[in-house]
Design a protein around this motif. Structure first.
Motif, short mmCIF file in Angstrom:
data_model
loop_
_atom_site.label_atom_id
_atom_site.label_comp_id
_atom_site.label_asym_id
_atom_site.label_seq_id
_atom_site.Cartn_x
_atom_site.Cartn_y
_atom_site.Cartn_z
N VAL A 1 0.85 -1.19 0.00
CA VAL A 1 0.00 0.00 0.00
C VAL A 1 0.89 1.24 0.00
O VAL A 1 1.87 1.31 0.74
N GLN A 2 0.50 2.19 -0.81
CA GLN A 2 1.28 3.42 -0.91
C GLN A 2 0.34 4.61 -1.01
O GLN A 2 -0.66 4.57 -1.73
N LEU A 3 0.67 5.65 -0.25
CA LEU A 3 -0.04 6.92 -0.35
C LEU A 3 0.96 7.96 -0.81
O LEU A 3 2.03 8.10 -0.22
N VAL A 4 0.61 8.68 -1.85
CA VAL A 4 1.52 9.66 -2.42
C VAL A 4 0.83 11.01 -2.49
O VAL A 4 -0.17 11.17 -3.20
N SER A 20 -3.34 16.66 -3.08
CA SER A 20 -3.89 15.38 -3.52
C SER A 20 -3.15 14.25 -2.84
O SER A 20 -1.96 14.36 -2.53
N CYS A 21 -3.86 13.16 -2.63
CA CYS A 21 -3.26 11.96 -2.06
C CYS A 21 -3.78 10.77 -2.84
O CYS A 21 -4.96 10.43 -2.74
N TRP A 114 0.51 5.86 5.86
CA TRP A 114 0.90 7.26 5.77
C TRP A 114 1.67 7.53 4.49
O TRP A 114 2.45 6.69 4.03
N GLY A 115 1.47 8.71 3.96
CA GLY A 115 2.30 9.15 2.85
C GLY A 115 3.58 9.78 3.36
O GLY A 115 3.79 9.92 4.58
N GLN A 116 4.42 10.18 2.43
CA GLN A 116 5.70 10.75 2.80
C GLN A 116 5.61 12.24 3.13
O GLN A 116 6.54 12.81 3.68
N GLY A 117 4.49 12.84 2.80
CA GLY A 117 4.28 14.24 3.10
C GLY A 117 4.60 15.17 1.95
O GLY A 117 5.41 14.84 1.08
N THR A 118 3.96 16.31 1.95
CA THR A 118 4.24 17.34 0.96
C THR A 118 4.36 18.68 1.68
O THR A 118 3.55 19.00 2.56
#
Length: 124
Positions: A1-4, A20-21, A114-118
């Motif tokens: 699973v990946q959130l970007v 956006s995610c 969790w995503g890596q953040g922006t």
């Protein structure tokens, strides 16, 4: 699973951003997804969450933000208007793997992915 996450950047105070995610690896339709943010030297704080069609906002962005999701694209969005310098932070997307913790949608530890953040930087 990946959130970007994407959509962050440098913006002047009073401006707007749409984050956006995009999720991949599984579908999160019907599962809570949220946004948190962390400013330098501060703890991560709840920004917004969406559960089915219900939306929730932290006090810091209430009234000037809109969270939405496109289930077909497995993507959640966060629109923030009237940006302030204090909105400067790394914005993280998060998703739950279970509906059992829906009541804790504003709690960081309730989220599994969790995503890596922006980075969002608001200049005065």
């Amino acid at each position: 699973v990946q959130l970007v996450e994407s959509g962050g950047g440098l913006v002047q105070a009073g401006g707007s951003l749409r984050l956006s995610c995009a999720a991949s690896g599984r579908t999160f339709t019907g599962y809570p997804m949220g946004w948190f943010r962390q400013a330098p030297g501060k703890e991560r704080e709840f920004v917004s969450a969406i559960v089915w069609g219900d939306t929730y906002y932290g006090d810091s962005v209430k009234g000037r933000s809109t969270i939405s999701r496109d289930n077909a694209k497995n993507t959640v969005y966060l629109q923030v208007n009237s940006l302030k310098p204090e909105d400067t932070a790394i914005y993280f997307c998060a998703a739950m793997s279970s509906r059992a913790l829906i009541s804790r949608r504003m709690v960081e530890s309730a989220y599994d992915y969790w995503g890596q953040g922006t980075q969002v930087t608001v200049s005065s």
